[in-house]
Design an enzyme around this catalytic site. Sequence first.
Site: not given
Length: 217
Positions: A7, A133
């Site tokens: 990412c 996350d």
Amino acid sequence: MVRVKICGNRRLEDALKAVEYGADAIGFLVGQRHSSPDFISEAAAVGIIEQLPPFISTVLVTHLVVPEEIIPLAQKLGVSTIQLHGETNPRQAETIKNQLPYIKIYKAVHVTGEESVKLARQYSRVVDAVLLDTISVATDQVGGTGRVHDWGISKEIVKQLDIPVILAGGLNPDNVAEAIRQVEPFGVDVNSGTKAADGYKDYDKLRSFIRTAKLEG
């Protein structure tokens, strides 16, 4: 085999290196609401996505919340996946999924305690995958913090959900193998753990992370 998403890509050369090393998905941050140094413009994202090879999942990672903003953005970018990394609620996520049935939808859930298990279950009914996350209230970061969370809670979420769970949050080449052993996720996601001092990708870290994850998974 564990899938790997890289990412926070801001340059074509970084995205292509990730693909070369074996990444399954490439993430682009577009549509900012919280603190992050990795957001790029719509035009920049399109410019990279158009040059990626086939069979690579392209992921719009966005802080945008409402379907009316997210749907046209995803269509403009031409991505195959949307990662809802803001405060989109389950009803809104379901609306996006229904209007874009050909696009996979992930929802980020921040692992802060046992309440995160219940929250993940709520989203599991309306999305294709949940991404776990770490959040930092102090810096207003909802991802890319470089901090791990309680993998025991993450493992419990994996056990309870019947959809794929992707582990993120503070992963790097040194801890990703242990994270996979403990949590047993469908996939892993990394941003800051593969960065160089200049904020772009460190190719040694990138290669090491992907190879280690693939070998362990």
